[in-house]
Design an enzyme around this catalytic site. Structure first.
Site, PDB file in Angstrom:
ATOM      1  N   GLU A   1       0.835  -1.201   0.000  1.00  0.00           N
ATOM      2  CA  GLU A   1       0.000   0.000   0.000  1.00  0.00           C
ATOM      3  C   GLU A   1       0.872   1.253   0.000  1.00  0.00           C
ATOM      4  OE1 GLU A   1      -3.800  -1.138   2.745  1.00  0.00           O
ATOM      5  OE2 GLU A   1      -1.850  -1.531   3.591  1.00  0.00           O
TER       6      GLU A   1
ATOM      7  N   ASP B   1     -12.715  -3.512  -1.644  1.00  0.00           N
ATOM      8  CA  ASP B   1     -13.703  -4.606  -1.704  1.00  0.00           C
ATOM      9  C   ASP B   1     -14.982  -4.140  -1.016  1.00  0.00           C
ATOM     10  OD1 ASP B   1     -11.433  -5.222   0.478  1.00  0.00           O
ATOM     11  OD2 ASP B   1     -13.397  -5.632   1.335  1.00  0.00           O
TER      12      ASP B   1
HETATM   13  N1  ADE Z   1      -8.633  -3.878   3.994  1.00  0.00           N
HETATM   14  C1  ADE Z   1      -9.130  -3.947   2.759  1.00  0.00           C
HETATM   15  N2  ADE Z   1     -10.327  -4.571   2.754  1.00  0.00           N
HETATM   16  C2  ADE Z   1     -10.604  -4.918   4.035  1.00  0.00           C
HETATM   17  C3  ADE Z   1     -11.674  -5.571   4.681  1.00  0.00           C
HETATM   18  N3  ADE Z   1     -12.724  -6.006   3.998  1.00  0.00           N
HETATM   19  N4  ADE Z   1     -11.603  -5.735   6.017  1.00  0.00           N
HETATM   20  C4  ADE Z   1     -10.544  -5.293   6.704  1.00  0.00           C
HETATM   21  N5  ADE Z   1      -9.503  -4.671   6.157  1.00  0.00           N
HETATM   22  C5  ADE Z   1      -9.523  -4.473   4.819  1.00  0.00           C
END
Ligand code: ADE
Length: 233
Positions: free
Chosen positions: A4, A191
């Site tokens: 990242e 996501d």
């Molecule tokens: N980082 C990126 N997506 C995530 C998720 N769904 N839960 C926790 N950390 C994350």
């Protein structure tokens, strides 16, 4: 995670500061000057045993704690990726600034500790920053798991979470413990938590694009905040 931070480290030509932290600490610090200010980009570092990046509240809290003790920063920004809630208007690639942070997996049914567990901590108000840069705004909810269980889901709903991460509330805690060091999160959505795809698949698919998006968003954010009072953010 290193993935990242790396595009930002490369883009800003940040230098590794080997002496920033005790040798035993896993976190790493990259430093540079910008607009007459010193900025430090701190990553949690890698696990010597498993060879993967440290993620989660232990490493995030430790890195934040050591950084604040060492640098006494004017402002701490926890930048990274997050899952977004479709029901709160989040879409893949969105940049969110935190209104507050909470924990959704610290369930302690004993008076006093219930609130401590949730650990609601307000972020610095950022209305002007968000207006200028077009970022979304919402609650960041934190746990040590990429997935979640039904009980977590109830807490995330009750806390009106917009995005879900693995460090935000821990960094907020370290800031609060240090005289309420001003703090907010910037999270790029990789996501959809309330979507229909497996989180790990969607996350890995979008991680590269999200890191590049952070590389664009963070310099703009730094240029906006540097030289301003907190009340001007
Ligand atoms: N980082 C990126 N997506 C995530 C998720 N769904 N839960 C926790 N950390 C994350």
């Amino acid at each position: 995670m290193e993935a990242e931070a790396q595009p930002l480290i490369d883009h800003l030509k940040l230098e590794l500061d080997e002496a920033a932290f005790p040798a035993s600490a896993p976190c790493k610090c990259y430093t540079s000057e910008r607009n007459g200010y010193t900025m430090h980009v701190v990553t949690n570092g890698k696990c010597r045993r498993h060879g993967v990046d440290h993620v989660g509240t232990v490493a995030g809290g430790l890195a934040a704690w050591l950084s604040i003790e060492k640098f006494k920063p004017d402002l701490v920004i926890n930048a990274g990726t997050a899952g977004g809630f479709n029901r709160m208007g989040a879409a893949i690639g969105d940049v969110f600034v935190s209104s507050r942070t909470v924990n959704h997996d610290r369930r302690i049914a004993i008076p006093g500790w219930t609130e401590w567990g949730v650990g609601k901590t307000d972020a610095v108000p950022t209305e002007q920053l968000r207006g200028a840069l077009g970022y979304k705004h919402g609650v960041v909810t934190t746990s040590n798991s990429l997935d979640f269980i039904e009980e977590d889901a109830k807490h995330m709903l009750a806390n009106e979470a917009s995005v879900k991460d693995m460090e935000g509330a821990a960094v907020a805690w370290a800031c609060e413990q240090h005289n309420n060091t001003p703090f907010f999160c910037i999270k790029v959505v990789t996501d959809i938590v309330d979507g229909d795809r497996p989180t790990h698949e969607e996350f890995l698919e979008n991680l590269g694009a999200a890191a590049r998006s952070l590389q664009e968003a963070l310099p703009k954010t730094l240029d906006f905040v540097m030289g301003k009072r907190l009340s001007e953010l």
